[in-house]
Design a protein around this motif. Sequence first.
Motif, PDB file in Angstrom:
ATOM      1  N   ASN A  12      71.267  18.524  28.500  1.00  0.00           N
ATOM      2  CA  ASN A  12      72.565  17.838  28.532  1.00  0.00           C
ATOM      3  C   ASN A  12      73.588  18.607  29.364  1.00  0.00           C
ATOM      4  O   ASN A  12      74.357  18.010  30.133  1.00  0.00           O
ATOM      5  N   ALA A  13      73.616  19.943  29.198  1.00  0.00           N
ATOM      6  CA  ALA A  13      74.588  20.742  29.954  1.00  0.00           C
ATOM      7  C   ALA A  13      74.346  20.622  31.447  1.00  0.00           C
ATOM      8  O   ALA A  13      75.292  20.441  32.236  1.00  0.00           O
ATOM      9  N   LEU A  14      73.097  20.701  31.863  1.00  0.00           N
ATOM     10  CA  LEU A  14      72.794  20.634  33.298  1.00  0.00           C
ATOM     11  C   LEU A  14      72.931  19.217  33.839  1.00  0.00           C
ATOM     12  O   LEU A  14      73.359  19.031  34.984  1.00  0.00           O
ATOM     13  N   ASP A  15      72.587  18.223  33.036  1.00  0.00           N
ATOM     14  CA  ASP A  15      72.785  16.838  33.482  1.00  0.00           C
ATOM     15  C   ASP A  15      74.265  16.563  33.737  1.00  0.00           C
ATOM     16  O   ASP A  15      74.637  15.927  34.738  1.00  0.00           O
ATOM     17  N   ASN A  16      75.128  17.041  32.829  1.00  0.00           N
ATOM     18  CA  ASN A  16      76.567  16.854  33.012  1.00  0.00           C
ATOM     19  C   ASN A  16      77.070  17.590  34.253  1.00  0.00           C
ATOM     20  O   ASN A  16      77.901  17.080  35.007  1.00  0.00           O
ATOM     21  N   ALA A  17      76.565  18.817  34.450  1.00  0.00           N
ATOM     22  CA  ALA A  17      76.986  19.603  35.614  1.00  0.00           C
ATOM     23  C   ALA A  17      76.536  18.936  36.909  1.00  0.00           C
ATOM     24  O   ALA A  17      77.301  18.850  37.884  1.00  0.00           O
ATOM     25  N   ILE A  18      75.303  18.468  36.936  1.00  0.00           N
ATOM     26  CA  ILE A  18      74.777  17.808  38.142  1.00  0.00           C
ATOM     27  C   ILE A  18      75.571  16.545  38.446  1.00  0.00           C
ATOM     28  O   ILE A  18      75.950  16.288  39.600  1.00  0.00           O
ATOM     29  N   GLU A  19      75.841  15.752  37.407  1.00  0.00           N
ATOM     30  CA  GLU A  19      76.611  14.521  37.621  1.00  0.00           C
ATOM     31  C   GLU A  19      78.002  14.836  38.157  1.00  0.00           C
ATOM     32  O   GLU A  19      78.535  14.116  39.009  1.00  0.00           O
ATOM     33  N   SER A  20      78.586  15.933  37.678  1.00  0.00           N
ATOM     34  CA  SER A  20      79.932  16.299  38.122  1.00  0.00           C
ATOM     35  C   SER A  20      79.950  16.734  39.584  1.00  0.00           C
ATOM     36  O   SER A  20      80.790  16.281  40.366  1.00  0.00           O
ATOM     37  N   VAL A  21      79.025  17.602  39.982  1.00  0.00           N
ATOM     38  CA  VAL A  21      79.064  18.117  41.362  1.00  0.00           C
ATOM     39  C   VAL A  21      78.624  17.070  42.372  1.00  0.00           C
ATOM     40  O   VAL A  21      79.010  17.138  43.553  1.00  0.00           O
ATOM     41  N   LEU A  22      77.824  16.104  41.954  1.00  0.00           N
ATOM     42  CA  LEU A  22      77.417  15.055  42.890  1.00  0.00           C
ATOM     43  C   LEU A  22      78.595  14.178  43.308  1.00  0.00           C
ATOM     44  O   LEU A  22      78.517  13.478  44.323  1.00  0.00           O
ATOM     45  N   ARG A  23      79.685  14.214  42.543  1.00  0.00           N
ATOM     46  CA  ARG A  23      80.877  13.445  42.917  1.00  0.00           C
ATOM     47  C   ARG A  23      81.681  14.143  44.014  1.00  0.00           C
ATOM     48  O   ARG A  23      82.567  13.533  44.602  1.00  0.00           O
ATOM     49  N   LEU A  24      81.411  15.410  44.262  1.00  0.00           N
ATOM     50  CA  LEU A  24      82.176  16.156  45.253  1.00  0.00           C
ATOM     51  C   LEU A  24      81.757  15.750  46.666  1.00  0.00           C
ATOM     52  O   LEU A  24      80.572  15.675  46.974  1.00  0.00           O
ATOM     53  N   ARG A  25      82.738  15.518  47.501  1.00  0.00           N
ATOM     54  CA  ARG A  25      82.441  15.106  48.880  1.00  0.00           C
ATOM     55  C   ARG A  25      81.972  16.274  49.741  1.00  0.00           C
ATOM     56  O   ARG A  25      81.172  16.103  50.648  1.00  0.00           O
ATOM     57  N   ASP A  26      82.488  17.458  49.468  1.00  0.00           N
ATOM     58  CA  ASP A  26      82.134  18.633  50.263  1.00  0.00           C
ATOM     59  C   ASP A  26      80.841  19.235  49.715  1.00  0.00           C
ATOM     60  O   ASP A  26      80.809  19.748  48.589  1.00  0.00           O
ATOM     61  N   PRO A  27      79.741  19.206  50.483  1.00  0.00           N
ATOM     62  CA  PRO A  27      78.471  19.762  49.998  1.00  0.00           C
ATOM     63  C   PRO A  27      78.572  21.243  49.657  1.00  0.00           C
ATOM     64  O   PRO A  27      77.823  21.730  48.796  1.00  0.00           O
ATOM     65  N   GLU A  28      79.489  21.979  50.304  1.00  0.00           N
ATOM     66  CA  GLU A  28      79.628  23.404  50.038  1.00  0.00           C
ATOM     67  C   GLU A  28      80.169  23.677  48.634  1.00  0.00           C
ATOM     68  O   GLU A  28      80.065  24.790  48.127  1.00  0.00           O
ATOM     69  N   GLN A  29      80.769  22.671  48.014  1.00  0.00           N
ATOM     70  CA  GLN A  29      81.340  22.843  46.683  1.00  0.00           C
ATOM     71  C   GLN A  29      80.376  22.447  45.563  1.00  0.00           C
ATOM     72  O   GLN A  29      80.705  22.604  44.388  1.00  0.00           O
ATOM     73  N   ARG A  30      79.201  21.988  45.922  1.00  0.00           N
ATOM     74  CA  ARG A  30      78.225  21.574  44.917  1.00  0.00           C
ATOM     75  C   ARG A  30      77.490  22.806  44.389  1.00  0.00           C
ATOM     76  O   ARG A  30      76.402  23.150  44.835  1.00  0.00           O
ATOM     77  N   LEU A  31      78.117  23.447  43.427  1.00  0.00           N
ATOM     78  CA  LEU A  31      77.636  24.729  42.917  1.00  0.00           C
ATOM     79  C   LEU A  31      77.448  24.650  41.404  1.00  0.00           C
ATOM     80  O   LEU A  31      78.309  24.155  40.684  1.00  0.00           O
ATOM     81  N   ILE A  32      76.316  25.154  40.939  1.00  0.00           N
ATOM     82  CA  ILE A  32      76.023  25.233  39.511  1.00  0.00           C
ATOM     83  C   ILE A  32      75.466  26.623  39.223  1.00  0.00           C
ATOM     84  O   ILE A  32      74.585  27.110  39.938  1.00  0.00           O
ATOM     85  N   ARG A  33      75.990  27.247  38.160  1.00  0.00           N
ATOM     86  CA  ARG A  33      75.522  28.576  37.770  1.00  0.00           C
ATOM     87  C   ARG A  33      75.163  28.573  36.290  1.00  0.00           C
ATOM     88  O   ARG A  33      75.880  27.985  35.479  1.00  0.00           O
ATOM     89  N   VAL A  34      74.065  29.240  35.963  1.00  0.00           N
ATOM     90  CA  VAL A  34      73.607  29.339  34.581  1.00  0.00           C
ATOM     91  C   VAL A  34      73.370  30.806  34.251  1.00  0.00           C
ATOM     92  O   VAL A  34      72.810  31.546  35.072  1.00  0.00           O
ATOM     93  N   ALA A  35      73.795  31.211  33.083  1.00  0.00           N
ATOM     94  CA  ALA A  35      73.557  32.584  32.621  1.00  0.00           C
ATOM     95  C   ALA A  35      73.222  32.554  31.140  1.00  0.00           C
ATOM     96  O   ALA A  35      73.882  31.857  30.356  1.00  0.00           O
TER      97      ALA A  35
END
Length: 433
Positions: free
Chosen positions: A338-361
């Motif tokens: 769920n956490a990663l699905d939400n993150a992926i859905e959020s960054v896919l809305r960004l127009r700038d590909p350079e801003q499509r960033l996800i980090r997990v720790a």
Amino acid sequence: MTEILPNIPRAVTGLAEWLACVVYIVVLPRRWGVVGTVVTVAGGLVLLVGVQLFAGTLPQYLWTLGMGLAATSMLAFVAVATTVNLRDAGYVTARAFVLAELVASLEWQIHTFYFHPEPGVTTLFPTLALLAFYAGAFGAAHMLERRHFDSTAPAVGPRMLAIAAAMALGTFALSNLSFVTPNTPFSGELSREVFYIRTLVDLAGYIALYAQHEQLRKQRADLEVAAMDAVLRTQHDQYLAAKRDIEAVSRASHDLKHHLAVIRAELDPERRGRQLDALEETLDEFGAAFDTGNPVLDTVLTSKARYCRSRGINFTAVADGAALGFVDVMDLASICGNALDNAIESVLRLRDPEQRLIRVAVFNQARFVVMKFENYFDGELRYEEGELATRKTGDMHGLGLKSIRHAAEKYGGEATFSGRENWFTLTVLLPIS
């Protein structure tokens, strides 16, 4: 000779309506801070008592107009003091109106039994008795209603509002029918009889409204459990599918030795180059595997990383999966999925590909396992009724975060989120058992 008993004083009725509104205001999300709420509540007391006193000056044939003004004033008081929408404010007002009628009627019935024909509330003891009764009655109502709302709006639809309004109107009409005319099968002729009828009808109305809300809560709880179960099953199915993919990758890796042998034996430099290019493409396709020490976390991270690679999302993860050995497969898959699905859905809305960033720790810290999921976002966090507002629509609205929170609380942990400098962070904290 029939004993004629006095009706409830207007100021006492206004006080009951004010206290009934306060009962619901304190359990709903409030619009103002402490000072603003105190000022609003004080203004509400002046308004409701003033409206009742004004209604008392109207001719008898405008009695219903006076009660309509009182109900409208209660609605305005609730709407100004809380952040609920007008529909929810109307629903709460219907319940508060019946509660006020019930408490005022019951108190006045007791009052006239013990103090009539004494002056009533003009003497000290009856006034103190009235205040003590109101404090106890509305305090009990607060305890009952606190479990219904608990700082959340009722979020009713038009149908539920119409039913509540009809119940309140019907209760008020039947309870006061004897004051209009005694010539009906539901009217009383004696004063005390009229008071009994009013109190009993108001009690029945309050119980009916209370039962209506209990049924509403049960229906919502059943729907939410069913939807969360669907989310969990979906996440588990994704985990099993990803596990099969990784097994396929593991089998394919054995074939690489044969590919390398063929490449070494190839003497034509051009053909060898093409074969190396093909091998590199194969490695790119399967090169997002993780080895964290937890097979469930490995599977989820590998699956999501491969998906991110195919969508141009920069995905990085540093995780100590061995620390999550005490977490059930379904719960871990639910949290991470769920956490990663939400993150992926959020960054896919960004127009700038350079801003499509996800980090997990994932790491240990002071007898806790900390799971952090971060993604870049270009907006501001919005809240509705104390909860993070999601951009999703439909029946699965907001269930991802609820599922994560539910799984964390199962282990005595918690899930929190924050937004700072265009980074959204979801932190899951699980105590090590």
